[in-house]
Motif scaffolding. Structure first.
Motif, PDB file in Angstrom:
ATOM      1  N   ALA A   1       0.881  -1.095   0.171  1.00 30.28           N
ATOM      2  CA  ALA A   1       0.004  -0.115  -0.034  1.00 30.28           C
ATOM      3  C   ALA A   1       0.754   1.222   0.066  1.00 30.28           C
ATOM      4  CB  ALA A   1      -1.158  -0.212   1.092  1.00 30.28           C
TER       5      ALA A   1
ATOM      6  N   HIS B   1      -6.087  13.354   7.963  1.00 31.32           N
ATOM      7  CA  HIS B   1      -5.927  11.762   8.075  1.00 31.32           C
ATOM      8  C   HIS B   1      -5.486  11.429   9.698  1.00 31.32           C
ATOM      9  CE1 HIS B   1      -5.176  10.955   3.558  1.00 31.32           C
ATOM     10  NE2 HIS B   1      -6.348  11.341   3.730  1.00 31.32           N
TER      11      HIS B   1
ATOM     12  N   GLU C   1     -11.229   7.644   1.018  1.00 34.17           N
ATOM     13  CA  GLU C   1     -10.734   8.027   2.098  1.00 34.17           C
ATOM     14  C   GLU C   1     -11.506   8.146   3.385  1.00 34.17           C
ATOM     15  OE1 GLU C   1      -7.707  11.813   1.408  1.00 34.17           O
ATOM     16  OE2 GLU C   1      -9.406  11.988  -0.039  1.00 34.17           O
TER      17      GLU C   1
ATOM     18  N   SER D   1     -10.053   6.935   6.899  1.00 34.09           N
ATOM     19  CA  SER D   1      -8.888   7.810   7.310  1.00 34.09           C
ATOM     20  C   SER D   1      -9.439   9.168   7.878  1.00 34.09           C
ATOM     21  CB  SER D   1      -8.212   8.206   6.194  1.00 34.09           C
ATOM     22  OG  SER D   1      -7.166   7.021   5.627  1.00 34.09           O
TER      23      SER D   1
ATOM     24  N   TYR E   1      -2.280   4.908  -1.138  1.00 37.72           N
ATOM     25  CA  TYR E   1      -3.456   5.955  -0.550  1.00 37.72           C
ATOM     26  C   TYR E   1      -3.588   7.071  -1.167  1.00 37.72           C
ATOM     27  CZ  TYR E   1      -1.999   2.801   3.489  1.00 37.72           C
ATOM     28  OH  TYR E   1      -1.790   1.545   4.121  1.00 37.72           O
TER      29      TYR E   1
END
Length: 279
Positions: A17, A104, A146, A149, A222
């Motif tokens: 990732a 995040h 997202e 996060s 990400y």
């Protein structure tokens, strides 16, 4: 002005990732993985003492989440935000400004904590908390990619506390240093750019997580706009090599500072340093 690195803790993330389309056989040379394919990461923040202001850049994960949540990230080591501040003679109540590169959870989780009654309260009760209006809207109306996060318990109480402030294009007038806006990782991520002891330091946040991410294609899975990240990295790293910027690495567990240089293969790592060896 005085600047200090602040170690808030270490965690692990999936190496695949973290490096997107780059094969493990390549990225593990710089970021070796364990048997679960996880690589070591830091959550290194920065403290700026400037006159009457004590500015903290990012806050790490914090301590209010469940054991199950933290179990996903394999926390290790003895670092904590409170201990790092204490070693320098400071307390959370001394912080006047908390500057969040983005929202995040590994960057803003420490800005809100739970009190003894289990209520969500500001961890820095005397501080202004800085984001920007575009990123705030992005985080509070999250896209599916997202959403995991952007945790509501980290974000909503900031506004409810009355501490929320927005950085505008005249950032230096507001916070005392320049800010570079980047859109590849997430909308309007903010990178502080400071002049300190006649040197330029840039807090890299998630534009450059580790020294292993310097080659242009080495982009995190990400990132919401990976092709834009590549362009942003190219422009920035060429500028950094031209001007001998010192790059402060938030997520590199082994290196606090690096410099870059031009090579036949493009911009590459020049040197790594401990912060105290340079400043």
């Amino acid at each position: 002005m005085k600047i200090y690195p602040i170690e808030t803790g270490n965690f692990k993330l999936d190496g695949g990732a973290m490096f997107g389309v780059v094969p493990k056989t390549i990225w593990q040379k710089t970021n070796p993985a364990d048997s679960n394919n996880l690589i070591d990461m830091s959550m290194r923040c920065m403290l700026i003492e400037d006159g009457n202001r004590l500015i903290l850049i990012d806050t790490g994960l914090g301590s209010k989440q469940s054991d199950k949540f933290y179990g996903y990230y394999y926390l290790f080591g003895d670092f904590s935000l409170d201990d790092s501040l204490k070693k320098l003679g400071f307390h959370k109540d001394d912080i006047t400004d908390v500057f969040l590169t983005h929202l995040h959870f590994d960057h803003c989780g420490g800005v809100i904590e739970r009190n003894k009654e289990g209520l969500l309260v500001p961890a820095f009760k005397n501080a202004k908390v800085w984001s920007n209006d575009n990123h705030w809207k992005w985080a509070t109306e999250p896209n599916p990619r997202e959403k995991a996060s952007f945790l509501k318990e980290n974000i909503n109480p900031i506004k409810e506390s009355g501490q929320l402030n927005f950085i505008h294009r005249n950032a230096k007038d507001q916070i005392g240093f320049d800010v570079l806006f980047m859109d590849g990782h997430t909308e309007k991520q903010m990178l502080p750019k400071l002049t300190y002891k006649d040197k330029t330091i840039v807090f890299m946040a998630d534009l450059l997580p580790t020294t292993g991410h310097i080659p242009l294609p080495y982009v995190m899975g990400y990132d919401t706009r990976p092709l834009l990240t590549i362009k942003e990295k190219e422009v920035f790293l060429n500028e950094a090599a031209d001007n001998n910027y010192f790059l402060f690495l938030e997520h590199d567990a082994n290196n606090e500072i690096c410099t870059v240089q031009h090579t036949e293969k493009g911009v590459r790592l020049k040197n790594t340093h401990k912060f105290t060896d340079i400043f």
